[in-house]
Scaffold this motif. Structure first.
Motif, PDB file in Angstrom:
ATOM      1  N   ILE A  83       0.820  -1.260   0.109  1.00 20.80           N
ATOM      2  CA  ILE A  83       0.005  -0.186  -0.021  1.00 20.80           C
ATOM      3  C   ILE A  83       0.896   1.409  -0.179  1.00 20.80           C
ATOM      4  N   LEU A  84       1.874   1.197   0.801  1.00 23.49           N
ATOM      5  CA  LEU A  84       2.917   2.425   0.962  1.00 23.49           C
ATOM      6  C   LEU A  84       3.480   2.761  -0.640  1.00 23.49           C
ATOM      7  N   GLN A  85       3.848   1.487  -0.987  1.00 25.74           N
ATOM      8  CA  GLN A  85       4.555   1.602  -2.448  1.00 25.74           C
ATOM      9  C   GLN A  85       3.806   2.149  -3.326  1.00 25.74           C
ATOM     10  N   GLU A  86       2.263   1.817  -3.396  1.00 28.50           N
ATOM     11  CA  GLU A  86       1.402   2.270  -4.173  1.00 28.50           C
ATOM     12  C   GLU A  86       1.063   3.865  -4.093  1.00 28.50           C
ATOM     13  N   LEU A  87       1.178   4.138  -3.062  1.00 27.94           N
ATOM     14  CA  LEU A  87       0.746   5.543  -2.489  1.00 27.94           C
ATOM     15  C   LEU A  87       1.989   6.366  -2.690  1.00 27.94           C
ATOM     16  N   ARG A  88       3.144   5.816  -2.942  1.00 28.26           N
ATOM     17  CA  ARG A  88       4.595   6.709  -3.477  1.00 28.26           C
ATOM     18  C   ARG A  88       4.192   7.843  -4.441  1.00 28.26           C
ATOM     19  N   GLY A  89       3.261   7.342  -5.659  1.00 29.83           N
ATOM     20  CA  GLY A  89       2.977   8.218  -6.517  1.00 29.83           C
ATOM     21  C   GLY A  89       1.902   9.280  -6.322  1.00 29.83           C
ATOM     22  N   GLY A  90       1.391   9.391  -5.231  1.00 27.30           N
ATOM     23  CA  GLY A  90       0.327  10.189  -4.743  1.00 27.30           C
ATOM     24  C   GLY A  90      -1.059   9.580  -4.239  1.00 27.30           C
ATOM     25  N   GLU A 138     -14.272  12.358  -0.526  1.00 24.49           N
ATOM     26  CA  GLU A 138     -14.947  13.048  -1.581  1.00 24.49           C
ATOM     27  C   GLU A 138     -16.009  12.314  -1.855  1.00 24.49           C
ATOM     28  N   GLY A 139     -17.292  12.902  -1.398  1.00 28.36           N
ATOM     29  CA  GLY A 139     -18.360  12.368  -2.050  1.00 28.36           C
ATOM     30  C   GLY A 139     -18.385  10.751  -1.334  1.00 28.36           C
ATOM     31  N   LEU A 140     -18.512   9.687  -2.058  1.00 31.76           N
ATOM     32  CA  LEU A 140     -18.511   8.189  -1.622  1.00 31.76           C
ATOM     33  C   LEU A 140     -17.163   7.710  -1.327  1.00 31.76           C
ATOM     34  N   GLN A 141     -16.412   8.236  -2.050  1.00 35.84           N
ATOM     35  CA  GLN A 141     -15.159   7.776  -2.043  1.00 35.84           C
ATOM     36  C   GLN A 141     -13.984   8.438  -1.044  1.00 35.84           C
ATOM     37  N   VAL A 142     -13.184   7.656  -0.570  1.00 37.72           N
ATOM     38  CA  VAL A 142     -12.457   7.927   0.408  1.00 37.72           C
ATOM     39  C   VAL A 142     -10.702   7.906   0.010  1.00 37.72           C
ATOM     40  N   PHE A 143      -9.906   8.783  -0.311  1.00 36.91           N
ATOM     41  CA  PHE A 143      -8.661   8.763  -0.794  1.00 36.91           C
ATOM     42  C   PHE A 143      -7.766   9.082   0.440  1.00 36.91           C
ATOM     43  N   TYR A 144      -6.630   8.030   0.077  1.00 34.75           N
ATOM     44  CA  TYR A 144      -5.640   8.042   1.009  1.00 34.75           C
ATOM     45  C   TYR A 144      -4.274   8.647   0.758  1.00 34.75           C
ATOM     46  N   LYS A 145      -3.452   8.930   1.190  1.00 37.54           N
ATOM     47  CA  LYS A 145      -2.060   9.495   1.131  1.00 37.54           C
ATOM     48  C   LYS A 145      -1.157   9.370   2.109  1.00 37.54           C
ATOM     49  N   VAL A 146       0.228   9.330   1.655  1.00 38.06           N
ATOM     50  CA  VAL A 146       1.173   9.148   3.080  1.00 38.06           C
ATOM     51  C   VAL A 146       1.272  10.539   3.720  1.00 38.06           C
ATOM     52  N   SER A 147       1.426  10.395   4.897  1.00 39.67           N
ATOM     53  CA  SER A 147       1.298  11.703   5.767  1.00 39.67           C
ATOM     54  C   SER A 147       2.490  12.326   5.651  1.00 39.67           C
ATOM     55  N   GLU A 148       3.675  12.027   5.597  1.00 37.76           N
ATOM     56  CA  GLU A 148       5.077  12.618   5.214  1.00 37.76           C
ATOM     57  C   GLU A 148       5.982  11.832   4.709  1.00 37.76           C
ATOM     58  N   ASP A 149       6.903  12.416   4.170  1.00 39.11           N
ATOM     59  CA  ASP A 149       7.942  11.755   3.441  1.00 39.11           C
ATOM     60  C   ASP A 149       9.000  10.814   4.258  1.00 39.11           C
ATOM     61  N   SER A 150       8.950  11.238   5.297  1.00 40.64           N
ATOM     62  CA  SER A 150       9.869  10.359   6.391  1.00 40.64           C
ATOM     63  C   SER A 150       9.315   9.082   6.444  1.00 40.64           C
ATOM     64  N   VAL A 151       8.162   8.856   6.294  1.00 41.90           N
ATOM     65  CA  VAL A 151       7.458   7.391   6.156  1.00 41.90           C
ATOM     66  C   VAL A 151       8.396   6.469   5.266  1.00 41.90           C
ATOM     67  N   TYR A 152       8.644   7.132   3.969  1.00 35.55           N
ATOM     68  CA  TYR A 152       9.669   6.326   3.138  1.00 35.55           C
ATOM     69  C   TYR A 152      11.244   6.374   3.657  1.00 35.55           C
ATOM     70  N   GLU A 153      11.565   7.167   4.551  1.00 31.03           N
ATOM     71  CA  GLU A 153      12.943   7.115   4.867  1.00 31.03           C
ATOM     72  C   GLU A 153      12.997   5.941   5.737  1.00 31.03           C
ATOM     73  N   MET A 154      12.104   5.377   6.269  1.00 34.08           N
ATOM     74  CA  MET A 154      12.175   4.280   7.173  1.00 34.08           C
ATOM     75  C   MET A 154      12.339   2.789   6.163  1.00 34.08           C
ATOM     76  N   CYS A 155      11.470   2.972   4.865  1.00 34.67           N
ATOM     77  CA  CYS A 155      11.498   1.793   3.942  1.00 34.67           C
ATOM     78  C   CYS A 155      12.941   1.878   3.124  1.00 34.67           C
ATOM     79  N   GLN A 156      13.319   3.154   3.006  1.00 38.15           N
ATOM     80  CA  GLN A 156      14.699   3.253   2.324  1.00 38.15           C
ATOM     81  C   GLN A 156      15.725   2.675   3.354  1.00 38.15           C
ATOM     82  N   PHE A 157      15.706   2.848   4.670  1.00 35.26           N
ATOM     83  CA  PHE A 157      16.595   2.447   5.433  1.00 35.26           C
ATOM     84  C   PHE A 157      16.528   0.898   5.611  1.00 35.26           C
TER      85      PHE A 157
END
Length: 124
Positions: free
Chosen positions: A43-50, A86-105
Motif C-alpha cells: 500500500i505504501l509503495q502504491e501511494l508513493r505516486g500520490g 470526497e463524496g462516496l470515495q475515500v482517498f489515502y495518502k502518505v502523511s509525510e515523506d519520512s515514512v519512506y525514509e524508514m523503507c529506504q533504511f
C-alpha cells in the motif's frame, strides 16, 4: 620572550535524552509494527505516486476491499496515512515523506546484505 598560555578547548556533549516511558515505547512499537506486513508495504509503495482511493488500491493490489480497508485503518491509526473523503470515495495518502525514509533504511540494509552474500559466495 614570553609564552602565551592557551586555554584548553573543552568539548561538551549534549545532555543525554530522557528515556521514553513504557507507554511511549508502546506507541513507537505501534508505528514500527505498521511496517511489518507485506500488504501494508505494498500500500505504501502504491501511494508513493500520490493519493489513491480505496477502489484504486484494491484494483492495483488485487486483493479484497475488506483486506485493504483493514490495512489502511492500521496505517492511518499509526499516523502513516491521512485520508480525505470526497463524496462516496475515500482517498489515502502518505502523511509525510519520512515514512519512506524508514523503507529506504530497510531496503539499504537488504541491499548491503545481498552484496555481502554475493561476495562471500563467489570468493576464491
Amino acid at each position: 620572550m614570553r609564552s602565551i598560555k592557551k586555554s584548553p578547548i573543552v568539548v561538551t556533549s549534549p545532555p543525554p535524552k530522557q528515556k521514553l516511558s513504557r507507554p511511549a515505547l508502546e506507541k513507537v512499537a505501534g508505528i514500527f509494527s505498521a511496517f511489518a506486513d507485506a500488504t501494508r508495504l505494498s500500500i505504501l509503495q502504491e501511494l508513493r505516486g500520490g493519493r489513491l482511493s480505496v477502489g484504486e488500491l484494491v484494483a492495483n493490489l488485487g486483493t479484497s476491499q475488506a483486506n485493504i480497508s483493514k490495512h489502511l485503518k492500521l496505517l492511518h491509526q499509526a499516523g502513516l496515512l491521512t485520508r480525505e473523503r470526497e463524496g462516496l470515495q475515500v482517498f489515502y495518502k502518505v502523511s509525510e515523506d519520512s515514512v519512506y525514509e524508514m523503507c529506504q533504511f530497510a531496503c539499504k540494509r537488504l541491499n548491503e546484505n545481498a552484496q555481502a552474500s554475493i561476495t562471500e559466495d563467489y570468493f576464491i
